[in-house]
Write a protein that holds these residues in place. Sequence first.
Motif, short mmCIF file in Angstrom:
data_model
loop_
_atom_site.label_atom_id
_atom_site.label_comp_id
_atom_site.label_asym_id
_atom_site.label_seq_id
_atom_site.Cartn_x
_atom_site.Cartn_y
_atom_site.Cartn_z
N ASP A 275 49.59 43.80 38.09
CA ASP A 275 49.98 43.94 39.49
C ASP A 275 49.14 44.97 40.24
O ASP A 275 49.48 45.36 41.36
CB ASP A 275 51.47 44.26 39.61
CG ASP A 275 51.85 45.57 38.91
OD1 ASP A 275 50.95 46.25 38.38
OD2 ASP A 275 53.06 45.89 38.90
N LEU A 294 48.47 31.57 41.52
CA LEU A 294 49.84 31.54 40.99
C LEU A 294 49.97 32.45 39.78
O LEU A 294 50.96 33.18 39.63
CB LEU A 294 50.23 30.12 40.64
CG LEU A 294 51.65 29.94 40.08
CD1 LEU A 294 52.69 30.39 41.09
CD2 LEU A 294 51.88 28.47 39.69
N LYS A 297 50.27 35.93 41.06
CA LYS A 297 51.60 36.19 41.60
C LYS A 297 52.63 36.39 40.49
O LYS A 297 53.50 37.27 40.58
CB LYS A 297 52.02 35.05 42.52
CG LYS A 297 53.37 35.29 43.19
CD LYS A 297 53.80 34.10 44.04
CE LYS A 297 55.17 34.34 44.64
NZ LYS A 297 55.69 33.16 45.38
N GLN A 298 52.50 35.59 39.44
CA GLN A 298 53.44 35.71 38.32
C GLN A 298 53.31 37.03 37.59
O GLN A 298 54.23 37.46 36.89
CB GLN A 298 53.25 34.52 37.37
CG GLN A 298 53.70 33.20 37.96
CD GLN A 298 53.31 32.00 37.12
OE1 GLN A 298 52.40 32.08 36.27
NE2 GLN A 298 53.97 30.87 37.33
N CYS A 301 51.32 40.41 41.39
CA CYS A 301 50.31 40.71 42.41
C CYS A 301 50.75 40.22 43.78
O CYS A 301 51.43 39.20 43.90
CB CYS A 301 48.98 40.03 42.07
SG CYS A 301 48.25 40.51 40.49
N ALA A 302 50.31 40.91 44.81
CA ALA A 302 50.42 40.39 46.17
C ALA A 302 49.33 39.34 46.35
O ALA A 302 48.18 39.55 45.94
CB ALA A 302 50.23 41.51 47.19
N THR A 303 49.69 38.19 46.92
CA THR A 303 48.74 37.08 47.06
C THR A 303 48.79 36.54 48.48
O THR A 303 49.87 36.31 49.04
CB THR A 303 49.07 35.95 46.06
OG1 THR A 303 50.45 35.56 46.22
CG2 THR A 303 48.83 36.41 44.63
N ALA A 325 52.29 29.85 45.33
CA ALA A 325 51.43 30.93 44.83
C ALA A 325 51.20 32.04 45.84
O ALA A 325 50.65 33.09 45.48
CB ALA A 325 50.07 30.34 44.42
N ALA A 326 51.60 31.85 47.09
CA ALA A 326 51.31 32.84 48.13
C ALA A 326 52.52 33.71 48.43
O ALA A 326 53.61 33.20 48.67
CB ALA A 326 50.86 32.14 49.40
N THR A 327 52.33 35.02 48.41
CA THR A 327 53.39 35.90 48.90
C THR A 327 53.34 36.02 50.42
O THR A 327 54.36 36.31 51.04
CB THR A 327 53.27 37.31 48.28
OG1 THR A 327 51.98 37.86 48.58
CG2 THR A 327 53.45 37.26 46.77
#
Length: 352
Positions: A275, A294, A297-298, A301-303, A325-327
């Motif tokens: 992260d 994705l 993100k899992q 991480c910020a995506t 997959a997107a934050t």
Amino acid sequence: MPIKVLVVDDSALIRQLLASIIDQADDMLLVGAAQDAYVAKKMVLEHEPDVITLDIEMPKVDGLRFLEVLMKAKPTPVVMISTLTQQGAQATLRALELGAVDFVPKPKLDIAQALANYSQLIIDKIRIAAQCKPRYSTPNTSPSATTRTSTFHYSGTEKLIGIGASTGGTEAIKEVLLQFPSNAPATVITQHMPSGFTATYAQRLHSLCQIRVTEAVHNERLLPGSAYIAPGGKHLRVVRSGADYIASLGDDERESGHRPSVDVMFKSLADCAGDNAVGVLLTGMGKDGAAGLLAMKQQGCATFCQDEASSVIFGMPKVAIDMGAATEVCSLQKIPQRVMKVIEAMGAGSRV
């Protein structure tokens, strides 16, 4: 309705070869073949093509000047035909700045055989171009102090940013990096681009940005204030060496149809940085980068994904968004500031 294509090239041989390639495609219609810009202008008005293939090197009025006038008067998706030289690479990057959506490299020797080998690539690029939103770009300038992300409280080397893009990405990446402050975290970039063009692209970005931009070198340490672009034909991975992040280049199998692959780079960030990384997926055709984003993100991480309105083609970001997959989904203009805000919120480290 078939895709109406206009070929513009001063070489009768090239016009004939491109016409033959286009005629092979059931979903395309060749509406004309112009030998210079003056004839091309008349054909654009007469036939209103969906896509134009355009040679950079033409007599009387060169391809760049014709493209600039075209994009101001009648924006149309353009695929450039560019020579595999440093001068050709520089002209191609200028064409992309002016609004061309893609290019096909044209070797200087045995052009007939080369274009025959590239026939499917040319057809694919025309099909992609027909789906793109053409836009005229203003002349290249560095951003003013008011538009740059100038206030950024960060030190250390444990944070990383990964950026991936394809069609339309050369300009999108430039717009993001132009706003990065000089002390931005180390940034790794994969843009779908053939060998021979990435070094010139890196040099061009370096001349404009506050950060240092280079083509990635195998086994080099990744440092803050620098961006590293995957060389054409090489996967770029990030690996750990003790406390350091290191660039690792490879010519192993294509992934998601590409080498370099955004998925390969993003997955390596997920594996080695957890992260501590931020992922950004920009405009492009296809799905490369979605699975890797994705995975990031899992790992916490910020995506970020570029939104449809600001994308030249909303392919790769859409696939990633649909996968969850997107934050955040942002316009291209807002992504740099949002990324830096997230980096600050993650907490500045002190490891050097």
